[in-house]
Enzyme design. Structure first.
Site, short mmCIF file in Angstrom:
data_model
loop_
_atom_site.label_atom_id
_atom_site.label_comp_id
_atom_site.label_asym_id
_atom_site.label_seq_id
_atom_site.Cartn_x
_atom_site.Cartn_y
_atom_site.Cartn_z
N HIS A 258 0.84 -1.21 0.00
CA HIS A 258 0.00 0.00 0.00
C HIS A 258 0.87 1.25 0.00
CE1 HIS A 258 -3.54 2.40 1.66
NE2 HIS A 258 -2.52 3.14 2.07
N GLU A 259 1.87 1.29 0.87
CA GLU A 259 2.74 2.47 0.97
C GLU A 259 3.62 2.62 -0.26
OE1 GLU A 259 2.03 4.55 3.20
OE2 GLU A 259 0.71 3.17 4.26
N HIS B 170 1.62 4.26 -2.86
CA HIS B 170 1.61 5.72 -2.69
C HIS B 170 2.86 6.34 -3.31
CE1 HIS B 170 -1.93 6.63 -0.39
NE2 HIS B 170 -1.62 5.87 0.64
N GLU C 243 -6.35 6.69 -0.90
CA GLU C 243 -6.25 5.47 -0.09
C GLU C 243 -6.85 4.27 -0.81
OE1 GLU C 243 -4.81 4.93 3.23
OE2 GLU C 243 -3.84 6.56 2.17
#
Length: 385
Positions: free
Chosen positions: A141-142, A145, A192
């Site tokens: 997930h990070e 980003h 998100e």
């Protein structure tokens, strides 16, 4: 590197994970993420603030702070997290592995920040809460980003939020700042959903992604929780109540940087079942070397199509009303009165008229529902982003 050999074998089988060479962030970005960012950039004064802050933000100080007061992930420290980070960068083909730090904080959280180069920070509360596969999805997930370039706007959001608190005592001093903060939060909530998709592409285990979100909502009590029941909560949340509840939902989410966890879980599961997700897993996805040829007009059309489909398929009372009005069903005044008072359709003249015209004034039906548009691709993260 991705054979899972460093994982706990009693929790997850050793397995090969698919890799996505040259993948563009467009592959997993939620259309609402892209359109919200476009709207943010069009906000009056945003470009001026952004350019000014880019030169003023103490990024070097921020990096020194984490270097001096957190634990940097490496082969020597939190080596299992370092393996996950390198795996995630390898799977999403991120050329440079961003620095990653573990910060002492009981609150489960993670974030990707930085202006020139992204850095990833996870809290001890998150590390202690999640198992190997759940944590892998969060790291992915990070990294998502980072690949999408979200870190810059996240950093500015953090700075402006703190600034708004400091100038709140000045009459009208924080009005302009809060307008930008509100727009940034709206974009960030959408981002998100994109990063959740990236986490799924890295972890390639939907149930682990669901468990991670469920733990963020309810803590480390998996024996007391159930993924299907958790997803049922999201469905109940979307369609519950009347227009008053719809307004309360909006007010509840405005101060948040993240969507509600049940909503994130439902969105991720929905995307995992789309043709777009399957095409990515089969190796068919937008490439970074094609980004320069991407049509902005096509991106707008895709976002508009997504929002239109979302309104049509939504079970939320407000969205159903918007769909009714857009479709010309019934009169606006009668619908608002009935929705807010909870009146049933039989007695009012407006509802009778609507039925006479071929539709029930309180029926949000728009005909057969279509599955969610397989947006240009986009996916968990933890409480963090």
């Amino acid at each position: 590197m991705t054979d899972g050999s460093h994982e706990s074998r009693d929790q997850v089988p050793s397995r090969q994970r698919r890799r996505f060479p040259g993948i563009s962030s467009r592959a997993y970005e939620h259309p609402a993420d892209r359109s919200a960012l476009v709207a943010l950039r069009k906000l009056s004064g945003f470009d001026t603030v952004f350019k000014a802050l880019s030169g003023l933000l103490p990024e070097r100080s921020l990096r020194l702070l984490f270097l001096s007061d957190s634990v940097r992930v490496s082969d020597a420290q939190f080596s299992h997290l370092n393996d996950m980070l390198r795996d995630a960068c390898y799977i999403l083909d991120l050329e440079k592995v961003p620095p990653m730090y573990v910060s002492q904080n009981p609150q489960p959280n993670a974030m990707c920040i930085g202006l020139d180069e992204p850095i990833i920070v996870v809290t001890t509360g998150l590390v202690e809460l999640l198992d190997e596969e759940e944590m892998r999805a969060v790291v992915g997930h990070e990294v998502g980003h980072a690949l999408s370039g979200h870190a810059v706007y996240r950093t500015i959001l953090l700075f402006l939020t703190n600034l708004a608190l400091k100038v709140a005592w000045i009459p009208l001093g924080n009005v302009a700042i809060m307008a930008i903060v509100t727009a940034l939060r709206e974009w960030f909530r959408k981002s998100e959903l994109s990063a959740d998709r990236a986490g799924l592409l890295v972890g390639q285990d939907l149930r682990a992604s669901m468990r991670g979100l469920m733990k963020i909502a309810g803590g480390n009590h998996l024996h007391e929780m159930n993924v299907d029941a958790f997803l049922a909560q999201a469905d109940e949340y979307e369609k519950a109540g009347d227009l008053r509840d719809s307004v309360l939902k909006i007010l509840n989410v405005l101060p948040r940087s993240h969507p509600f966890t049940t909503v994130r879980a439902a969105e991720l599961k929905k995307w995992s079942e789309t043709r777009d997700h399957q095409r990515i897993m089969d190796g068919h996805y937008p490439r970074r070397d094609e980004d320069k040829d991407t049509s902005v007009t096509d991106a707008f059309k895709e976002s508009a199509s997504h929002y239109a489909d979302s309104v049509r398929s939504s079970k939320d009372p407000l969205m159903k009303l918007v769909g009714d009005i857009a479709g010309g069903a019934g009169d606006l005044g009668g619908k608002l009165r009935d929705k807010f008072t909870g009146a049933g359709g039989g007695s009012s003249s407006s509802s009778k008229g609507a039925r006479a015209a071929g539709g029930d004034a309180t029926d949000g039906s728009q005909g057969p529902r279509r599955p969610e548009d397989p947006e240009g691709p986009s996916g968990p993260g933890a409480a963090g982003s």
